[in-house]
Write a protein that holds these residues in place. Structure first.
Motif, short mmCIF file in Angstrom:
data_model
loop_
_atom_site.label_atom_id
_atom_site.label_comp_id
_atom_site.label_asym_id
_atom_site.label_seq_id
_atom_site.Cartn_x
_atom_site.Cartn_y
_atom_site.Cartn_z
N ILE A 1 0.87 -1.17 0.00
CA ILE A 1 0.00 0.00 0.00
C ILE A 1 0.91 1.22 0.00
O ILE A 1 1.96 1.21 0.63
CB ILE A 1 -0.90 0.03 1.27
CG1 ILE A 1 -1.78 -1.21 1.34
CG2 ILE A 1 -1.75 1.30 1.31
CD1 ILE A 1 -1.32 -2.22 2.36
N GLN B 1 1.24 5.74 0.11
CA GLN B 1 0.60 6.98 0.56
C GLN B 1 1.45 8.16 0.13
O GLN B 1 2.48 8.45 0.75
CB GLN B 1 0.43 6.96 2.08
CG GLN B 1 -0.30 8.16 2.63
CD GLN B 1 -0.60 8.01 4.11
OE1 GLN B 1 0.19 7.45 4.87
NE2 GLN B 1 -1.75 8.50 4.53
N LYS C 1 -1.46 12.75 1.37
CA LYS C 1 -2.63 12.19 0.71
C LYS C 1 -3.05 10.86 1.36
O LYS C 1 -2.51 10.45 2.38
CB LYS C 1 -2.35 12.00 -0.77
CG LYS C 1 -2.11 13.31 -1.51
CD LYS C 1 -2.00 13.11 -3.00
CE LYS C 1 -1.80 14.44 -3.71
NZ LYS C 1 -1.70 14.28 -5.19
N GLY C 2 -4.04 10.21 0.75
CA GLY C 2 -4.60 9.00 1.32
C GLY C 2 -3.89 7.73 0.88
O GLY C 2 -2.87 7.75 0.19
N LEU C 3 -4.47 6.61 1.31
CA LEU C 3 -3.88 5.29 1.07
C LEU C 3 -4.34 4.73 -0.27
O LEU C 3 -5.50 4.86 -0.66
CB LEU C 3 -4.29 4.34 2.19
CG LEU C 3 -3.91 4.75 3.61
CD1 LEU C 3 -4.60 3.85 4.63
CD2 LEU C 3 -2.40 4.71 3.79
N TRP D 1 -3.99 1.01 -2.39
CA TRP D 1 -3.53 -0.38 -2.46
C TRP D 1 -2.87 -0.62 -3.82
O TRP D 1 -3.42 -0.25 -4.86
CB TRP D 1 -4.71 -1.31 -2.26
CG TRP D 1 -4.42 -2.76 -2.47
CD1 TRP D 1 -3.69 -3.59 -1.66
CD2 TRP D 1 -4.87 -3.57 -3.56
NE1 TRP D 1 -3.67 -4.85 -2.19
CE2 TRP D 1 -4.38 -4.87 -3.35
CE3 TRP D 1 -5.63 -3.32 -4.70
CZ2 TRP D 1 -4.64 -5.92 -4.23
CZ3 TRP D 1 -5.89 -4.35 -5.58
CH2 TRP D 1 -5.40 -5.63 -5.34
N TYR E 1 4.09 1.03 2.20
CA TYR E 1 3.90 0.13 3.32
C TYR E 1 3.71 -1.30 2.81
O TYR E 1 3.06 -1.51 1.77
CB TYR E 1 2.64 0.49 4.11
CG TYR E 1 2.65 1.83 4.79
CD1 TYR E 1 2.00 2.92 4.22
CD2 TYR E 1 3.27 2.01 6.03
CE1 TYR E 1 1.98 4.16 4.86
CE2 TYR E 1 3.25 3.24 6.67
CZ TYR E 1 2.61 4.30 6.07
OH TYR E 1 2.59 5.52 6.71
N GLY F 1 -9.01 -7.98 7.40
CA GLY F 1 -8.40 -6.78 6.85
C GLY F 1 -6.88 -6.80 6.94
O GLY F 1 -6.26 -7.84 7.16
N PHE F 2 -6.29 -5.63 6.77
CA PHE F 2 -4.84 -5.47 6.91
C PHE F 2 -4.54 -5.38 8.40
O PHE F 2 -4.68 -4.31 8.99
CB PHE F 2 -4.36 -4.21 6.17
CG PHE F 2 -4.46 -4.30 4.68
CD1 PHE F 2 -5.55 -3.77 4.00
CD2 PHE F 2 -3.44 -4.90 3.94
CE1 PHE F 2 -5.64 -3.84 2.62
CE2 PHE F 2 -3.52 -4.98 2.55
CZ PHE F 2 -4.62 -4.45 1.89
N TRP G 1 1.12 -4.20 9.77
CA TRP G 1 1.73 -3.27 8.83
C TRP G 1 3.21 -3.08 9.14
O TRP G 1 3.61 -3.13 10.31
CB TRP G 1 1.06 -1.89 8.92
CG TRP G 1 -0.37 -1.83 8.51
CD1 TRP G 1 -1.43 -2.42 9.14
CD2 TRP G 1 -0.90 -1.11 7.40
NE1 TRP G 1 -2.61 -2.11 8.48
CE2 TRP G 1 -2.31 -1.31 7.40
CE3 TRP G 1 -0.35 -0.32 6.39
CZ2 TRP G 1 -3.16 -0.74 6.45
CZ3 TRP G 1 -1.19 0.26 5.45
CH2 TRP G 1 -2.58 0.04 5.48
N GLY G 2 3.99 -2.81 8.11
CA GLY G 2 5.35 -2.35 8.33
C GLY G 2 5.31 -0.87 8.69
O GLY G 2 4.27 -0.23 8.63
N GLN G 3 6.46 -0.33 9.06
CA GLN G 3 6.52 1.07 9.47
C GLN G 3 6.48 2.02 8.28
O GLN G 3 6.22 3.21 8.44
CB GLN G 3 7.78 1.33 10.27
CG GLN G 3 9.08 1.14 9.48
CD GLN G 3 10.31 1.29 10.36
OE1 GLN G 3 10.28 0.99 11.55
NE2 GLN G 3 11.40 1.74 9.77
#
Lengths: 111, 123
Positions: free
Chosen positions: B39, B41, B45-47, B49, B96, B109-110, B113-115
Motif C-alpha cells: 500500500i 501513501q 494524501k490517502g492510502l 492499495w 507500506y 483486513g490489513f 503493517w510495516g513502518q
C-alpha cells in the motif's frame, strides 16, 4: 478520487461523540466487510475496526463501527486528545478481478 | 509477534524501476491463511492499495497500476517484493507492506503493517 467517500474533516471537543461516514457501492461495502484504520501523525495505519463492527484486542470500546447497505460509519465516544488522527475506511471490491479500495481519509481534530 | 519491515532505495530516478522488499519476522509467509500486500501513501494524501501476493505466487493487482507492477515472493527468505516500473514524480510516496486474509472472503483486513519507507522519485 477515492472509490469510497469520506468527509475530509471532522472535529469535536473532549468527551463528545463524533461519527465519520464512508459511502461506497454494491460491489464493495454493499457486499463485503468494512474496515477502519487509524493513522496517528508520522506512523503506519493501525487496524481499528474489522468485519464492520469488531474491535481488535487493545482497541478501546469507545470506538465502534456500523454498516447499512452501501454505507458505513465509525463512531468515537468520549473523545480524547489522543484520538486526533486520520481515519480511513476500506473494503474489498468485487469488480474486475477484485481489489482493495480505501476512502480518502478523514482528519479528526480534537478541539 | 509478527513484524514486517520494508527496505530499499529511498531515491529513484524518473523512468527507472522502484524496487522494495518486505521482510516478515515472527511468523511464516507461507501461512495458508494470508496474503501479503503493498500500500502506498503520497505525501499529505490517502492510502492506495498496489497489490497483494499469496505464498504460492497468486497475485491481485490494482488495475490502475497493473501494467507497471510486479509483486513476487521468496518463501525461503520469508520476504516479498515490489517492482514498479517507469516511475514518475507521482509515484513519490511512503510505501507500506501489510498482511491481510484471503480475498474475497476477507474478515480481518490489513492487520499487520510495516513502518513504511519513503521513496522519492527525482533526478
Amino acid at each position: 478520487q477515492s472509490v469510497l467517500t469520506q468527509p475530509p474533516s471532522a472535529s469535536g471537543t473532549p468527551g463528545q461523540r463524533v461519527t465519520i461516514s464512508c459511502s461506497g457501492s454494491s460491489s464493495n461495502i454493499g457486499s463485503n466487510y468494512v474496515y477502519w484504520y487509524q493513522q496517528l501523525p508520522g506512523t503506519a495505519p493501525k487496524l481499528l475496526i474489522y468485519r464492520n463492527n469488531q474491535r481488535p484486542s487493545g482497541v478501546p470500546d469507545r470506538f465502534s463501527g456500523s454498516k447499512s447497505g452501501t454505507s458505513a460509519s465509525l463512531a468515537i465516544s468520549g473523545l480524547r486528545s489522543e484520538d486526533e488522527a486520520d481515519y480511513y475506511c476500506a473494503a474489498w471490491d468485487d469488480s474486475l478481478s477484485g481489489l482493495w479500495v480505501f476512502g480518502g481519509g478523514t482528519k479528526l481534530t480534537v478541539l | 509477534q509478527l513484524q514486517l519491515q520494508e527496505s530499499g532505495p529511498g531515491l529513484v530516478k524518473p523512468s527507472e524501476t522502484l524496487s522494495l522488499t518486505c521482510t516478515v519476522s515472527g511468523g511464516s509467509i507461507s501461512s495458508s491463511s494470508y496474503y501479503w500486500g503493498w500500500i502506498r501513501q503520497p505525501p499529505g494524501k490517502g492510502l492506495e492499495w498496489i497489490g497483494s501476493i499469496y505464498y504460492s505466487g497468486s497475485t491481485y493487482y490494482n488495475p490502475s497500476l497493473k501494467s507497471r507492477v510486479t509483486i513476487s515472493v521468496d518463501t525461503s527468505k520469508n520476504q516479498f517484493s515490489l517492482k514498479l516500473s517507469s516511475v514518475t514524480a507521482a509515484d513519490t510516496a511512503v510505501y507500506y507492506c501489510a498482511r491481510h486474509d484471503n480475498p474475497p472472503a476477507t474478515v480481518a483486513g490489513f492487520d499487520y503493517w510495516g513502518q513504511g519507507t519513503l521513496v522519492t522519485v527525482s533526478s
